[in-house]
Motif scaffolding. Structure first.
Motif, PDB file in Angstrom:
ATOM      1  N   ARG A  48     -97.073  55.091   5.414  1.00 52.68           N
ATOM      2  CA  ARG A  48     -98.157  56.010   5.740  1.00 52.68           C
ATOM      3  C   ARG A  48     -98.209  56.205   7.257  1.00 52.68           C
ATOM      4  O   ARG A  48     -97.992  55.263   8.006  1.00 52.68           O
ATOM      5  CB  ARG A  48     -99.510  55.447   5.283  1.00 52.68           C
ATOM      6  CG  ARG A  48     -99.582  55.075   3.822  1.00 52.68           C
ATOM      7  CD  ARG A  48     -99.838  56.297   2.963  1.00 52.68           C
ATOM      8  NE  ARG A  48    -100.099  55.908   1.579  1.00 52.68           N
ATOM      9  CZ  ARG A  48     -99.211  56.054   0.605  1.00 52.68           C
ATOM     10  NH1 ARG A  48     -98.035  56.553   0.852  1.00 52.68           N
ATOM     11  NH2 ARG A  48     -99.507  55.691  -0.619  1.00 52.68           N
ATOM     12  N   ARG A  70     -97.846  50.369   2.781  1.00 56.27           N
ATOM     13  CA  ARG A  70     -98.948  50.404   1.812  1.00 56.27           C
ATOM     14  C   ARG A  70     -99.787  49.137   1.888  1.00 56.27           C
ATOM     15  O   ARG A  70    -100.999  49.167   1.801  1.00 56.27           O
ATOM     16  CB  ARG A  70     -98.375  50.591   0.413  1.00 56.27           C
ATOM     17  CG  ARG A  70     -99.423  50.856  -0.624  1.00 56.27           C
ATOM     18  CD  ARG A  70     -98.817  51.205  -1.951  1.00 56.27           C
ATOM     19  NE  ARG A  70     -98.176  52.510  -1.860  1.00 56.27           N
ATOM     20  CZ  ARG A  70     -97.262  52.944  -2.705  1.00 56.27           C
ATOM     21  NH1 ARG A  70     -96.858  52.196  -3.689  1.00 56.27           N
ATOM     22  NH2 ARG A  70     -96.746  54.137  -2.565  1.00 56.27           N
ATOM     23  N   HIS A  73    -102.305  48.783   5.092  1.00 55.80           N
ATOM     24  CA  HIS A  73    -103.042  50.030   5.303  1.00 55.80           C
ATOM     25  C   HIS A  73    -104.226  49.794   6.240  1.00 55.80           C
ATOM     26  O   HIS A  73    -104.854  48.751   6.212  1.00 55.80           O
ATOM     27  CB  HIS A  73    -103.515  50.575   3.964  1.00 55.80           C
ATOM     28  CG  HIS A  73    -103.916  51.997   4.047  1.00 55.80           C
ATOM     29  ND1 HIS A  73    -103.010  53.021   4.106  1.00 55.80           N
ATOM     30  CD2 HIS A  73    -105.127  52.565   4.101  1.00 55.80           C
ATOM     31  CE1 HIS A  73    -103.655  54.155   4.187  1.00 55.80           C
ATOM     32  NE2 HIS A  73    -104.939  53.917   4.188  1.00 55.80           N
TER      33      HIS A  73
END
Length: 81
Positions: A48, A70, A73
């Motif tokens: 991300r 992930r 995060h």
């Protein structure tokens, strides 16, 4: 990436306020394109891209972006993941 470069790349601001740029005929999220170019590879599944706190969704300079997996995060983000 400056405004002139964005216009040359054909971009727009989507309904959520993110910059999308035309890449190979498909509009992609600019922050993901910038990070991928910086890394010299496509983003992997589960990676991300976030901005540092307080940075606008339109400011996609690499110094404002953070790559996260992930499992790591960002707990302070507002993306809802």
């Amino acid at each position: 990436m400056g405004d002139g470069e964005r216009r040359a790349m054909r971009s727009y601001i989507d309904s959520a306020g993110y910059v999308r740029v035309l890449v190979d005929g498909v509009y992609e999220l600019e922050h993901r394109v910038v990070m991928s170019a910086h890394l010299g590879r496509p983003l992997r599944a589960g990676e991300r891209v976030h901005r540092k706190p307080g940075i606008s969704r339109r400011d996609n300079r690499i110094e404002n972006l953070i790559l996260r997996g992930r499992k790591k995060h960002c707990p302070t983000c507002t993306c809802g993941r």
